[in-house]
Write an enzyme that holds these catalytic residues in place. Structure first.
Site, mmCIF file in Angstrom:
data_model
loop_
_atom_site.group_PDB
_atom_site.id
_atom_site.type_symbol
_atom_site.label_atom_id
_atom_site.label_comp_id
_atom_site.label_asym_id
_atom_site.label_seq_id
_atom_site.Cartn_x
_atom_site.Cartn_y
_atom_site.Cartn_z
ATOM 1 N N CYS A 94 0.828 -1.216 0.000
ATOM 2 C CA CYS A 94 0.000 0.000 0.000
ATOM 3 C C CYS A 94 0.861 1.265 0.000
ATOM 4 C CB CYS A 94 -0.949 0.010 1.187
ATOM 5 S SG CYS A 94 -0.144 0.031 2.806
ATOM 6 N N GLY A 105 -11.627 -8.512 3.703
ATOM 7 C CA GLY A 105 -10.256 -8.954 3.495
ATOM 8 C C GLY A 105 -9.962 -10.164 4.357
#
Length: 310
Positions: A49, A169
């Site tokens: 990320c 997730g």
């Protein structure tokens, strides 16, 4: 001893730029095949990320012309060691980056994309990362994206034991979130995507509920906290999904590319991405920062050892 790095990271690129360059595992495998046929073996790709970085042992004009930052030689090796040690992370000292480097390196090994030089460099980086965390206090204190989200939720709602929390997730970040929120007897649900079995295992391990994605979308109006930490390259929660929210809703989008549409106009919805959370973390990291000089000295010693062997 030449190492070339091309890439983007959070220090000079915002999330909008980083998500354009993010590359998932399947895309990496396809790219490795192209790199192999173009003569770019060895290669390692680290995509998280916070960064997307390509590691080669020679100049690569394709990436050079892609407006990526480039580091070469000792500077590149130093960067990799700093990365493995956690001092290049948004949250200094965090351990997840070391696992991500290991996984990226093992992916390259599996596909025959390393050589003796890359093996030496990456194995040394992993060794340094472990040593730094064992021998210094760079990772001390309960500071992580998971802890920041948990504390921010408690600050906002005061009591979260009766709140409806949905976690999208099934990776390491989702596990960390489940560890925090399942401990306070909240109404926690894991939202399954393609990997239902993994979601079911997590739900069983942490004794929480499991929802299919469509079931979650139908229940979104009862949510108090939503956390997305997926590898999906698509928007999963759109502005139209949030139009009828009638009570305060915290959304933490940890995914890159982002999973939540940014332009929501509902004032009851409070949306945070990884860059927003970094500003919170910077305030709490003063204790870890003071160990950076110690870590840097360890890194320089390891680089000197490498140079002496060559």
């Amino acid at each position: 001893m030449n190492l070339e790095i091309y890439g983007v990271n959070y220090k000079f690129c915002d999330i909008k730029t980083r998500e354009k360059h993010c590359i998932n595992t399947n895309e990496q495998y396809l790219l490795f095949d192209k790199l192999k046929h173009s003569g770019f073996v060895p290669s390692v790709i680290i995509s998280t990320c916070n960064r997307t970085e390509y590691y080669f042992d020679k100049k690569n004009n394709i990436y050079e012309n892609n407006s990526f930052k480039n580091l070469s030689g000792i500077d590149a090796i130093r960067h990799l060691f700093r990365l493995a040690s956690g001092i290049e992370s948004q949250i200094i000292g965090e351990s997840e980056i070391l696992s991500q480097i290991k996984q990226a390196y093992y992916n390259s090994i599996k596909l025959g994309m390393t050589n003796s030089f890359f093996n030496k460099i990456f194995q040394n980086a992993i060794k340094v990362g472990k040593y730094v965390r064992n021998e210094t206090s760079i990772s001390d204190g309960n500071i992580s994206f998971a802890s920041i989200i948990f504390n921010k939720s408690k600050e906002y709602f005061k009591d979260i034991s009766n709140k409806n929390i949905f976690i999208l997730g099934t990776g390491e970040m989702a596990k960390k979130m489940l560890k925090y929120f399942s401990a306070v007897q909240a109404n926690v649900s894991v939202v399954s995507g393609k990997n239902y079995n993994r979601a079911a295992l997590l739900a069983s391990e942490y004794k929480v509920l499991i929802n299919g994605f469509n079931e979650f979308k139908d229940s979104i109006n009862i949510a108090d906290i939503i956390i997305t930490a997926t590898a999906s390259p698509h928007i999963l929660i759109s502005d139209t999904d949030l139009v009828y929210i009638k009570k305060p809703l915290l959304i933490f989008d940890l995914s890159v590319p982002r999973n939540v549409e940014k332009r929501t106009n509902n004032e009851l919805v409070h949306l945070y991405n990884v860059d927003d959370l970094r500003q919170t973390s910077e305030y709490n990291l003063s204790e870890r920062v003071k160990y950076i000089p110690v870590v840097e000295k360890i890194i320089e010693n390891e680089i000197n050892k490498l140079l002496q062997k060559n």
